[in-house]
Motif scaffolding. Structure first.
Motif, PDB file in Angstrom:
ATOM      1  N   ALA A  31       0.830  -1.212   0.000  1.00  0.00           N
ATOM      2  CA  ALA A  31       0.000   0.000   0.000  1.00  0.00           C
ATOM      3  C   ALA A  31       0.863   1.261   0.000  1.00  0.00           C
ATOM      4  O   ALA A  31       1.955   1.286   0.566  1.00  0.00           O
ATOM      5  CB  ALA A  31      -0.927   0.001   1.209  1.00  0.00           C
ATOM      6  N   ASP A  32       0.346   2.288  -0.643  1.00  0.00           N
ATOM      7  CA  ASP A  32       1.091   3.541  -0.787  1.00  0.00           C
ATOM      8  C   ASP A  32       1.389   4.232   0.537  1.00  0.00           C
ATOM      9  O   ASP A  32       2.330   5.013   0.621  1.00  0.00           O
ATOM     10  CB  ASP A  32       0.331   4.510  -1.701  1.00  0.00           C
ATOM     11  CG  ASP A  32       0.332   4.053  -3.147  1.00  0.00           C
ATOM     12  OD1 ASP A  32       1.271   3.316  -3.531  1.00  0.00           O
ATOM     13  OD2 ASP A  32      -0.608   4.410  -3.881  1.00  0.00           O
ATOM     14  N   ASP A  33       0.604   3.966   1.561  1.00  0.00           N
ATOM     15  CA  ASP A  33       0.841   4.618   2.851  1.00  0.00           C
ATOM     16  C   ASP A  33       1.620   3.739   3.827  1.00  0.00           C
ATOM     17  O   ASP A  33       1.674   4.019   5.028  1.00  0.00           O
ATOM     18  CB  ASP A  33      -0.480   5.069   3.472  1.00  0.00           C
ATOM     19  CG  ASP A  33      -1.465   3.937   3.685  1.00  0.00           C
ATOM     20  OD1 ASP A  33      -1.339   2.887   3.001  1.00  0.00           O
ATOM     21  OD2 ASP A  33      -2.364   4.080   4.517  1.00  0.00           O
ATOM     22  N   ALA A  34       2.258   2.694   3.319  1.00  0.00           N
ATOM     23  CA  ALA A  34       3.075   1.813   4.169  1.00  0.00           C
ATOM     24  C   ALA A  34       4.292   2.569   4.686  1.00  0.00           C
ATOM     25  O   ALA A  34       4.782   3.502   4.047  1.00  0.00           O
ATOM     26  CB  ALA A  34       3.510   0.584   3.389  1.00  0.00           C
ATOM     27  N   ALA A  35       4.780   2.158   5.842  1.00  0.00           N
ATOM     28  CA  ALA A  35       5.934   2.809   6.462  1.00  0.00           C
ATOM     29  C   ALA A  35       7.208   2.621   5.635  1.00  0.00           C
ATOM     30  O   ALA A  35       8.097   3.462   5.658  1.00  0.00           O
ATOM     31  CB  ALA A  35       6.145   2.268   7.878  1.00  0.00           C
TER      32      ALA A  35
ATOM     33  N   GLN B 242       2.100  -5.282   7.845  1.00  0.00           N
ATOM     34  CA  GLN B 242       2.034  -4.187   8.808  1.00  0.00           C
ATOM     35  C   GLN B 242       0.983  -3.154   8.418  1.00  0.00           C
ATOM     36  O   GLN B 242       0.240  -2.668   9.268  1.00  0.00           O
ATOM     37  CB  GLN B 242       3.403  -3.517   8.948  1.00  0.00           C
ATOM     38  CG  GLN B 242       4.461  -4.410   9.590  1.00  0.00           C
ATOM     39  CD  GLN B 242       4.044  -4.876  10.970  1.00  0.00           C
ATOM     40  OE1 GLN B 242       3.428  -5.920  11.141  1.00  0.00           O
ATOM     41  NE2 GLN B 242       4.374  -4.086  11.967  1.00  0.00           N
ATOM     42  N   ILE B 243       0.913  -2.823   7.145  1.00  0.00           N
ATOM     43  CA  ILE B 243      -0.058  -1.808   6.720  1.00  0.00           C
ATOM     44  C   ILE B 243      -1.481  -2.365   6.746  1.00  0.00           C
ATOM     45  O   ILE B 243      -2.439  -1.633   7.002  1.00  0.00           O
ATOM     46  CB  ILE B 243       0.309  -1.189   5.346  1.00  0.00           C
ATOM     47  CG1 ILE B 243      -0.450   0.128   5.132  1.00  0.00           C
ATOM     48  CG2 ILE B 243       0.062  -2.147   4.211  1.00  0.00           C
ATOM     49  CD1 ILE B 243      -0.094   1.214   6.116  1.00  0.00           C
TER      50      ILE B 243
ATOM     51  N   LEU C 168      -5.218 -12.370   6.373  1.00  0.00           N
ATOM     52  CA  LEU C 168      -4.254 -11.882   5.383  1.00  0.00           C
ATOM     53  C   LEU C 168      -2.873 -11.681   6.006  1.00  0.00           C
ATOM     54  O   LEU C 168      -1.855 -12.062   5.429  1.00  0.00           O
ATOM     55  CB  LEU C 168      -4.743 -10.568   4.767  1.00  0.00           C
ATOM     56  CG  LEU C 168      -5.935 -10.667   3.829  1.00  0.00           C
ATOM     57  CD1 LEU C 168      -6.454  -9.276   3.487  1.00  0.00           C
ATOM     58  CD2 LEU C 168      -5.567 -11.429   2.573  1.00  0.00           C
ATOM     59  N   ARG C 169      -2.846 -11.079   7.180  1.00  0.00           N
ATOM     60  CA  ARG C 169      -1.574 -10.862   7.873  1.00  0.00           C
ATOM     61  C   ARG C 169      -0.906 -12.192   8.201  1.00  0.00           C
ATOM     62  O   ARG C 169       0.298 -12.355   8.015  1.00  0.00           O
ATOM     63  CB  ARG C 169      -1.785 -10.076   9.160  1.00  0.00           C
ATOM     64  CG  ARG C 169      -2.167  -8.639   8.918  1.00  0.00           C
ATOM     65  CD  ARG C 169      -2.281  -7.855  10.192  1.00  0.00           C
ATOM     66  NE  ARG C 169      -0.924  -7.578  10.650  1.00  0.00           N
ATOM     67  CZ  ARG C 169      -0.519  -7.734  11.901  1.00  0.00           C
ATOM     68  NH1 ARG C 169      -1.344  -8.149  12.833  1.00  0.00           N
ATOM     69  NH2 ARG C 169       0.724  -7.452  12.239  1.00  0.00           N
ATOM     70  N   ALA C 170      -1.685 -13.154   8.677  1.00  0.00           N
ATOM     71  CA  ALA C 170      -1.124 -14.464   9.017  1.00  0.00           C
ATOM     72  C   ALA C 170      -0.525 -15.131   7.781  1.00  0.00           C
ATOM     73  O   ALA C 170       0.558 -15.725   7.847  1.00  0.00           O
ATOM     74  CB  ALA C 170      -2.192 -15.349   9.642  1.00  0.00           C
ATOM     75  N   SER C 171      -1.207 -15.008   6.651  1.00  0.00           N
ATOM     76  CA  SER C 171      -0.682 -15.591   5.411  1.00  0.00           C
ATOM     77  C   SER C 171       0.625 -14.928   5.005  1.00  0.00           C
ATOM     78  O   SER C 171       1.578 -15.602   4.608  1.00  0.00           O
ATOM     79  CB  SER C 171      -1.705 -15.440   4.290  1.00  0.00           C
ATOM     80  OG  SER C 171      -2.844 -16.201   4.559  1.00  0.00           O
ATOM     81  N   LEU C 172       0.666 -13.611   5.089  1.00  0.00           N
ATOM     82  CA  LEU C 172       1.901 -12.903   4.730  1.00  0.00           C
ATOM     83  C   LEU C 172       3.033 -13.231   5.698  1.00  0.00           C
ATOM     84  O   LEU C 172       4.178 -13.433   5.284  1.00  0.00           O
ATOM     85  CB  LEU C 172       1.646 -11.395   4.670  1.00  0.00           C
ATOM     86  CG  LEU C 172       0.806 -10.942   3.478  1.00  0.00           C
ATOM     87  CD1 LEU C 172       0.338  -9.505   3.666  1.00  0.00           C
ATOM     88  CD2 LEU C 172       1.585 -11.089   2.184  1.00  0.00           C
TER      89      LEU C 172
END
Length: 146
Positions: free
Chosen positions: A43-47, A65-66, A99-103
């Protein structure tokens, strides 16, 4: 003949090391390809790594994280466990969690693959050292007075 056991052991250790390097490399490549095929962009707003294609451990971590940030924004800062069972936002929190768990699973897979490669290389070096030492021992044995 002296050194035969060390040479045999060194050869076995080196072969196992080669297998580990190959298995680690194949695993790393497979996870990379699967992530790339999913066509995900950070995502464009990721850290960090904003706009990067998710195809490696760092971009997968950045996207995870995003996703968490976006899910918390959508749920007013509440996690799945903190939302009431009949809250419609609970589905959003659950999807984000999956989704986070998969990543994160892919991040771990990349790490395990890299570890297999490094440990395999170490085994190849140890096997080579054992074979080299056994050869030196044989030469010394042959040159020793009877």
């Amino acid at each position: 003949m002296p050194g035969r056991t060390a040479r045999t052991l060194g050869t076995i250790v080196a072969i196992v090391g080669i297998v580990m390097v190959i298995a680690g490399g194949v695993t790393y490549y497979m996870v990379h390809n699967e992530l790339k095929a999913a066509n995900i962009t950070v995502a464009d707003d990721a850290a960090f790594l904003a706009g990067d294609e998710v195809d490696g451990p760092f971009s997968a971590y950045a996207q995870a994280q995003i996703i968490d940030k976006h899910a918390l924004e959508a749920t007013g800062g509440k996690t799945y466990a903190q939302l009431d069972r009949d809250d419609p936002l609970r589905q959003t929190a659950m999807s984000a969690s999956f989704l986070r768990a998969s990543l994160f699973t892919s991040v771990v897979a990349f790490g395990v693959a890299a570890m297999a490669i490094v440990l395999g290389l170490m085994q190849v070096l140890i096997g080579w050292a054992l074979v080299s030492l056994s050869r030196r021992e044989e030469v010394a044995y042959e040159k020793a007075p009877a």
